[in-house]
Write a protein that holds these residues in place. Structure first.
Motif, PDB file in Angstrom:
ATOM      1  N   PRO A 176       0.834  -1.212   0.000  1.00  0.00           N
ATOM      2  CA  PRO A 176       0.000   0.000   0.000  1.00  0.00           C
ATOM      3  C   PRO A 176       0.866   1.259   0.000  1.00  0.00           C
ATOM      4  O   PRO A 176       1.995   1.253   0.477  1.00  0.00           O
ATOM      5  N   GLY A 177       0.313   2.310  -0.534  1.00  0.00           N
ATOM      6  CA  GLY A 177       1.027   3.584  -0.492  1.00  0.00           C
ATOM      7  C   GLY A 177       0.998   4.308  -1.823  1.00  0.00           C
ATOM      8  O   GLY A 177       0.799   3.713  -2.883  1.00  0.00           O
ATOM      9  N   TRP A 178       1.206   5.605  -1.725  1.00  0.00           N
ATOM     10  CA  TRP A 178       1.275   6.461  -2.913  1.00  0.00           C
ATOM     11  C   TRP A 178       2.664   6.372  -3.535  1.00  0.00           C
ATOM     12  O   TRP A 178       3.666   6.309  -2.821  1.00  0.00           O
ATOM     13  N   VAL A 179       2.710   6.357  -4.850  1.00  0.00           N
ATOM     14  CA  VAL A 179       3.989   6.358  -5.563  1.00  0.00           C
ATOM     15  C   VAL A 179       3.940   7.443  -6.628  1.00  0.00           C
ATOM     16  O   VAL A 179       2.878   7.804  -7.133  1.00  0.00           O
ATOM     17  N   ARG A 180       5.109   7.984  -6.943  1.00  0.00           N
ATOM     18  CA  ARG A 180       5.200   8.957  -8.035  1.00  0.00           C
ATOM     19  C   ARG A 180       5.017   8.236  -9.367  1.00  0.00           C
ATOM     20  O   ARG A 180       5.561   7.143  -9.572  1.00  0.00           O
ATOM     21  N   THR A 181       4.273   8.862 -10.251  1.00  0.00           N
ATOM     22  CA  THR A 181       3.997   8.237 -11.537  1.00  0.00           C
ATOM     23  C   THR A 181       4.023   9.298 -12.632  1.00  0.00           C
ATOM     24  O   THR A 181       4.117  10.488 -12.360  1.00  0.00           O
ATOM     25  N   GLY A 182       3.923   8.857 -13.844  1.00  0.00           N
ATOM     26  CA  GLY A 182       3.801   9.791 -14.965  1.00  0.00           C
ATOM     27  C   GLY A 182       5.077   9.945 -15.764  1.00  0.00           C
ATOM     28  O   GLY A 182       6.171  10.014 -15.222  1.00  0.00           O
ATOM     29  N   THR A 183       4.908   9.972 -17.058  1.00  0.00           N
ATOM     30  CA  THR A 183       5.997  10.272 -17.990  1.00  0.00           C
ATOM     31  C   THR A 183       5.501  11.344 -18.957  1.00  0.00           C
ATOM     32  O   THR A 183       4.305  11.678 -18.980  1.00  0.00           O
ATOM     33  N   ASP A 184       6.411  11.862 -19.756  1.00  0.00           N
ATOM     34  CA  ASP A 184       6.052  12.871 -20.761  1.00  0.00           C
ATOM     35  C   ASP A 184       5.256  14.020 -20.122  1.00  0.00           C
ATOM     36  O   ASP A 184       4.215  14.442 -20.633  1.00  0.00           O
ATOM     37  N   ILE A 185       5.750  14.510 -18.990  1.00  0.00           N
ATOM     38  CA  ILE A 185       5.048  15.553 -18.244  1.00  0.00           C
ATOM     39  C   ILE A 185       5.394  16.915 -18.844  1.00  0.00           C
ATOM     40  O   ILE A 185       6.562  17.263 -18.991  1.00  0.00           O
ATOM     41  N   CYS A 186       4.371  17.665 -19.187  1.00  0.00           N
ATOM     42  CA  CYS A 186       4.563  18.988 -19.804  1.00  0.00           C
ATOM     43  C   CYS A 186       3.590  19.988 -19.191  1.00  0.00           C
ATOM     44  O   CYS A 186       2.537  19.611 -18.666  1.00  0.00           O
ATOM     45  N   TYR A 187       3.947  21.251 -19.302  1.00  0.00           N
ATOM     46  CA  TYR A 187       3.082  22.334 -18.813  1.00  0.00           C
ATOM     47  C   TYR A 187       3.150  23.464 -19.828  1.00  0.00           C
ATOM     48  O   TYR A 187       4.222  24.031 -20.052  1.00  0.00           O
ATOM     49  N   TYR A 188       2.030  23.781 -20.474  1.00  0.00           N
ATOM     50  CA  TYR A 188       2.064  24.740 -21.573  1.00  0.00           C
ATOM     51  C   TYR A 188       0.719  25.453 -21.697  1.00  0.00           C
ATOM     52  O   TYR A 188      -0.308  25.001 -21.178  1.00  0.00           O
ATOM     53  N   LYS A 189       0.748  26.572 -22.397  1.00  0.00           N
ATOM     54  CA  LYS A 189      -0.466  27.364 -22.595  1.00  0.00           C
ATOM     55  C   LYS A 189      -1.349  26.717 -23.657  1.00  0.00           C
ATOM     56  O   LYS A 189      -0.862  26.185 -24.644  1.00  0.00           O
ATOM     57  N   ASN A 190      -2.673  26.775 -23.436  1.00  0.00           N
ATOM     58  CA  ASN A 190      -3.610  26.234 -24.416  1.00  0.00           C
ATOM     59  C   ASN A 190      -4.504  27.340 -24.964  1.00  0.00           C
ATOM     60  O   ASN A 190      -4.274  28.523 -24.714  1.00  0.00           O
ATOM     61  N   CYS A 191      -5.538  26.966 -25.696  1.00  0.00           N
ATOM     62  CA  CYS A 191      -6.393  27.944 -26.380  1.00  0.00           C
ATOM     63  C   CYS A 191      -7.672  28.258 -25.620  1.00  0.00           C
ATOM     64  O   CYS A 191      -8.532  28.975 -26.147  1.00  0.00           O
ATOM     65  N   TYR A 192      -7.815  27.761 -24.399  1.00  0.00           N
ATOM     66  CA  TYR A 192      -9.018  28.050 -23.622  1.00  0.00           C
ATOM     67  C   TYR A 192      -8.868  29.395 -22.928  1.00  0.00           C
ATOM     68  O   TYR A 192      -7.846  29.677 -22.307  1.00  0.00           O
ATOM     69  N   ARG A 193      -9.881  30.205 -23.023  1.00  0.00           N
ATOM     70  CA  ARG A 193      -9.847  31.565 -22.474  1.00  0.00           C
ATOM     71  C   ARG A 193     -10.211  31.562 -20.989  1.00  0.00           C
ATOM     72  O   ARG A 193     -11.184  30.931 -20.573  1.00  0.00           O
ATOM     73  N   ARG A 194      -9.427  32.290 -20.217  1.00  0.00           N
ATOM     74  CA  ARG A 194      -9.750  32.513 -18.811  1.00  0.00           C
ATOM     75  C   ARG A 194     -10.735  33.669 -18.699  1.00  0.00           C
ATOM     76  O   ARG A 194     -10.702  34.590 -19.514  1.00  0.00           O
ATOM     77  N   PRO A 195     -11.600  33.659 -17.693  1.00  0.00           N
ATOM     78  CA  PRO A 195     -12.579  34.754 -17.553  1.00  0.00           C
ATOM     79  C   PRO A 195     -11.936  36.000 -16.962  1.00  0.00           C
ATOM     80  O   PRO A 195     -12.459  36.614 -16.051  1.00  0.00           O
ATOM     81  N   CYS A 196     -10.779  36.386 -17.460  1.00  0.00           N
ATOM     82  CA  CYS A 196     -10.082  37.566 -16.953  1.00  0.00           C
ATOM     83  C   CYS A 196      -9.235  38.164 -18.060  1.00  0.00           C
ATOM     84  O   CYS A 196      -8.184  37.635 -18.393  1.00  0.00           O
ATOM     85  N   GLY A 256      -9.154  38.086 -21.156  1.00  0.00           N
ATOM     86  CA  GLY A 256      -8.796  37.295 -22.322  1.00  0.00           C
ATOM     87  C   GLY A 256      -7.578  36.424 -22.176  1.00  0.00           C
ATOM     88  O   GLY A 256      -7.070  35.909 -23.164  1.00  0.00           O
ATOM     89  N   LYS A 257      -7.053  36.265 -20.984  1.00  0.00           N
ATOM     90  CA  LYS A 257      -5.865  35.427 -20.811  1.00  0.00           C
ATOM     91  C   LYS A 257      -6.229  33.965 -21.006  1.00  0.00           C
ATOM     92  O   LYS A 257      -7.387  33.573 -20.883  1.00  0.00           O
ATOM     93  N   ASN A 258      -5.213  33.154 -21.288  1.00  0.00           N
ATOM     94  CA  ASN A 258      -5.441  31.748 -21.578  1.00  0.00           C
ATOM     95  C   ASN A 258      -5.147  30.878 -20.372  1.00  0.00           C
ATOM     96  O   ASN A 258      -4.329  31.216 -19.518  1.00  0.00           O
ATOM     97  N   TYR A 259      -5.808  29.734 -20.332  1.00  0.00           N
ATOM     98  CA  TYR A 259      -5.465  28.696 -19.355  1.00  0.00           C
ATOM     99  C   TYR A 259      -4.202  27.960 -19.812  1.00  0.00           C
ATOM    100  O   TYR A 259      -3.753  28.118 -20.949  1.00  0.00           O
ATOM    101  N   LEU A 260      -3.672  27.172 -18.920  1.00  0.00           N
ATOM    102  CA  LEU A 260      -2.516  26.343 -19.234  1.00  0.00           C
ATOM    103  C   LEU A 260      -2.858  24.881 -18.979  1.00  0.00           C
ATOM    104  O   LEU A 260      -3.789  24.566 -18.228  1.00  0.00           O
TER     105      LEU A 260
END
Length: 911
Positions: free
Chosen positions: A749-769, A771-775
């Motif tokens: 039992p227990g939590w383990v770190r997982t995930g590959t190909d991890i990225c963080y980038y801007k997308n085309c969805y508009r934030r309600p502020c 006109g800024k974009n979500y990421l």
């Protein structure tokens, strides 16, 4: 023969030294004569002209030895040659003298190199001496001197004046790159338009163009100078210069694009450049990218993209880019961009520009959170936290972090943004209310006196009666007042009288329980229980009321979870929280970002924005719909005893396949869970949307949800598409965590770190502020078992029910221990949940009375999405309640008042 050869070798260094001394002596003599002529420079004008001509001849001599020795003399601070030259330039109006001085300074800053270039230390010394010369010119007022000289030389039309202008501009271009006050000096001397005039007349002059562009680049860093030049029509001059330079990368093109980058940081300037033909010319640069070769290509592309980014911050700029087929052209550039790391930041910028220009999409969910309830102000609404503060968003993506070059430029879609030709907008942004600033700076308050008055003014008699029960270990109200009376003996008379007055007021307030014959207060009737009505609330933790002593921890957790008041009804208890799951304790490596994969994901996101119709979407999980279906009529007024008893059946579900669908199944309706919507966009790819804060449309970071119906050893892609922060720890090696119920059943039992190909980038969805974009946070997960029940989270969860279960366990364990441990209710939360206050110390003893101990106050979990703080306070509590010598000494010396969870509603509802 050998003896003669040996003698010759010994003589050569001596001869060289003698020659150097002779040269140095000649240079010193000429400089000394020049210095003697300064006091009467008008009478000695011919001598000065002759001396300067000789010095110029020596410093430009074809004999390398003479040239180098003369340079060494000029570079030496001992002779103050630069100061002499500045005095002469300011006092003398003879063009020949000025030309000789500027020619000498040119050689001091950029000495001529012989065919055999200087090596190693000599070359470094030359660069250092050049920087020193420029620094001395700035120190002795060279900037102002050359600017005035430039103005005067403009009035003459002879050949000597033209040569002088060339030299002045070259020296000013070097000074401009080092003098931080250069734009201000130019403005004060009213020379700003002079440089534009020179560029207008010499934009096709190869000798003058580069110095002029370097000077204008420096001036462009000043907002007011930019406004002056734009009104003077420099936009059209820059376009002519661009056409003259061409599109092949070279130093002039690089500096021109850098100038444009600074000029387009202003919205009004952007509008004027867009009305011209700048966007088309910039796209011509990228159209020829595949034919380029040379070291300047990256810098040219970078400044060009910065300029494009600024132009695309206004609506007309985005329209112009689309009209010039810019999106497809930039996408083609991304596809053909070399895969070396040096080009990552260019790809980053291009994707940011394309996201800016693509049609903004709204998230496929209502703006406001499905989690709603009426707040104390009665309107049931809260100001959207996105609009309540202004943030400067950086361009961030999976390949790298690129800061905006126009931080002060708002990204909105005003239709009138192209007509802002006046300066009022930019000037108003720079204005400060001087009166308020002066008032703020003049404030000088004694902090002790200030806070003492604040605390006194906010405490009523009822408050003071209520606060005493928060310190039960110090005794009842009578005991606490007596302790205060004893402490008065060490204070001054005024303080004693003030406290005595307050204590008398307290006694009068409860006169029916007090014997008022003694002003110190003799507590005769009122017990703690009788005093509770004055506190305004019950001290007992209701959530733990009535739980049998012999109950197992799992049952206690389920009972607590069932009594928790959530905004959206829960349907289960999460398995990791039920068994007290934490990390396995093994060190795990950070994520090693694969640049190629991140590039592919980034381009894939842009491609979806370009061709949205090719994307198929199927909603798999929708919390909004489920919340509407499961909403009860009782709502927040529902009593604890009427709530459904929650449990967990994951162990019986593992290994069972859902035959109705091949997609993953999601669930987040459990404590601290957060998943609002799951949309399948590919065979094994899902877009996930997180739930915002209560009554709000913003604040998403924490995620915690259940996944089932998966196949083993197959990568699944999860894209969390409504992240708000400009940067993330996912860019720096952090991984999500995973809990497998099957693994727990197998004894791991227990939590383990997982995930590959991890990225963080801007997308085309508009934030309600604005006109800024979500990421997007994107990661791939390979599940270890088929048809398992797994949980994915941002960090190791620590729920409110988990805290209450530990409090129940600590209370039972410490009943017979020599430890004073109490758990009381500090207050109720907005949704009527208990906020616990824990007290830890050693029991009262004659040798160590509690009244002599200091109080340490600890709090935790202000931000609900930062569960690591709960784990830290949990470890602190375990230590303080332990039997180590260190813990005992702490309990003997201090009283610990601990509020282990402040933002309880946020923790419960998964924000």
């Amino acid at each position: 023969m050998s003896d003669n050869s040996s003698d010759t070798l010994k003589i050569i260094p001596e001869d060289m030294s003698a020659i150097n001394k002779i040269e140095d002596t000649m240079n010193e003599a000429l400089i000394e004569k020049l210095r003697q002529c300064l006091p009467k420079h008008q009478e000695n004008s011919e001598n000065i002209k002759s001396l300067l001509a000789k010095l110029y001849t020596r410093i430009t001599s074809s004999d390398r030895k003479i040239r180098e020795r003369t340079l060494e003399t000029f570079w030496s601070k001992e002779y103050n040659v630069i100061e002499i030259f500045m005095v002469l330039l300011e006092a003398c109006r003879d063009n020949a003298v000025c030309c000789n001085i500027t020619g000498i300074l040119h050689e001091c800053i950029a000495p001529r190199q012989s065919k055999v270039k200087l090596k190693g230390a000599k070359n470094k010394h030359s660069k250092s001496a050049s920087r020193t010369t420029i620094a001395q010119l700035i120190q002795f007022g060279g900037t102002q001197v050359f600017l005035k000289l430039l103005i005067n030389s403009q009035r003459s039309d002879n050949t000597m004046s033209e040569v002088l202008v060339h030299e002045i501009l070259w020296i000013l271009s070097q000074i401009a790159q080092k003098d931080v006050k250069f734009p201000l000096k130019v403005r004060l001397l009213n020379v700003t338009k002079v440089f534009h005039t020179l560029l207008k007349h010499h934009y096709n002059d190869a000798r003058l163009l580069l110095p002029l562009l370097l000077i204008l680049k420096s001036i462009a860093k000043n907002t007011f100078a930019v406004q002056i030049l734009m009104k003077d029509g420099i936009a059209s001059t820059f376009e002519k210069t661009f056409l003259c330079i061409g599109y092949t990368p070279n130093l002039k093109l690089k500096v021109l694009l850098e100038c444009l980058k600074h000029f387009t940081s202003n919205r009004v300037c952007c509008a004027k450049f867009v009305k011209g033909n700048l966007v088309h010319m910039l796209m011509r640069v990228f159209d020829r990218w595949d034919r380029w070769d040379g070291q300047l290509r990256q810098k040219v592309a970078n400044y060009g993209l910065c300029t494009l980014h600024h132009l695309c911050l206004i609506k007309s700029g985005r329209k112009a880019l689309k009209a010039n087929n810019g999106l497809q052209q930039l996408y083609r550039f991304c596809s053909n961009c070399p895969e070396t790391k040096a080009y990552d930041f260019l790809l980053s910028r291009i994707c940011g520009i394309m996201s800016q220009c693509l049609e903004k999409k709204e998230l496929p969910v209502p703006e406001m959170s499905p989690a709603k309830f009426n707040l104390p102000n009665g309107n049931g609404k809260r100001a959207n936290s996105v609009d309540s503060y202004s943030d400067v968003e950086s361009q961030v993506n999976s390949v790298g972090r690129v800061c905006s070059d126009a931080d002060s430029v708002d990204d909105d879609d005003d239709d009138n943004d192209d007509d802002e030709d006046d300066d009022s907008g930019d000037q108003s942004a720079l204005k400060i209310d001087k009166n308020k600033l002066e008032q703020f700076n003049d404030i000088n308050v004694d902090e002790g006196q200030y806070f003492a008055s604040v605390i006194t003014s906010q405490r009523s008699i009822e408050d003071l009666l209520g606060y005493n029960v928060l310190f039960r270990e110090l005794g009842n109200l009578k005991t606490q007042l007596q302790m205060e009376s004893l402490s008065n003996s060490e204070e001054n008379i005024e303080s004693v009288m003030s406290k005595e007055t307050k204590r008398t007021s307290l006694l009068n307030h409860v006169t029916k329980f007090w014997d008022l014959s003694n002003l110190t207060g003799v507590y005769t009737h009122m017990t703690d229980e009788e005093a509770l009505p004055y506190s305004g609330y019950s001290r007992k933790l209701r959530i733990l009321d009535g739980i049998p002593l012999n109950t197992q921890d799992k049952s206690v957790y389920c009972t607590c979870a069932s009594r928790v008041r959530s905004v959206i009804s829960f349907v289960k208890v999460a398995y990791p929280d039920l068994i007290g799951g934490c990390c396995r304790g093994n060190p795990e490596p950070l994520n090693d970002k694969d640049r190629k994969v991140c590039r592919a994901k980034l381009l894939n996101s842009v491609d979806r924005g370009l061709r949205p119709n090719l994307l198929t979407q199927e909603v798999i999980f929708d919390l909004d719909a489920l919340a509407m279906t499961c909403q009860t009529s009782g709502g927040a007024s529902e009593r604890l005893t009427d709530r459904l008893v929650l449990s967990n059946s994951d162990e019986s579900r593992i290994g069972n396949r859902c035959v109705d669908t091949k997609s993953l199944l999601f669930e987040s309706r459990f404590e601290s869970g957060n998943l609002r919507k799951a949309i399948q966009i590919g065979p094994r790819e899902y877009d996930l949307i997180l739930t915002p804060d209560v009554n709000s449309g913003s604040r998403h970071q924490w995620f915690y949800f259940e996944v089932s119906n998966m196949e083993a050893n197959i990568p699944y892609t999860f894209n969390i598409v409504n992240c708000e922060k400009a940067n993330s720890q996912f860019n720096f090696g952090m991984k999500p965590i995973l809990f497998s119920v099957t693994e727990a059943q197998l004894g791991r039992p227990g939590w383990v770190r997982t995930g590959t190909d991890i990225c963080y980038y801007k997308n085309c969805y508009r934030r309600p502020c604005r006109g800024k974009n979500y990421l997007t946070t994107s990661f791939n997960v390979v599940f270890p078992h088929s048809y398992d029940i797994c949980y994915l989270a941002y960090h190791f969860p620590y729920t409110y029910s988990q805290l209450m279960t530990h409090i129940w366990r600590w209370s039972r364990r410490l009943e017979k221990e020599p430890i004073h441990f109490s758990a009381e209710m500090l207050c109720n939360t907005l949704n009527n949940n208990d906020c616990p206050l824990l007290t830890i110390t050693s029991p009262e003893s004659t040798a160590n009375p509690i009244s002599k101990r200091k109080v340490i106050f600890l709090t935790s979990r202000v931000h609900p999405g930062e569960s690591n703080s709960s784990w830290i306070i949990h470890g602190t509590l375990e230590t303080l309640l332990g039997d180590s010598t260190y813990a005992k000494s702490l309990r003997d010396d201090y009283i610990f008042k601990i509020i282990p969870m402040l933002n309880i509603e946020g923790v419960i509802n998964g924000w």
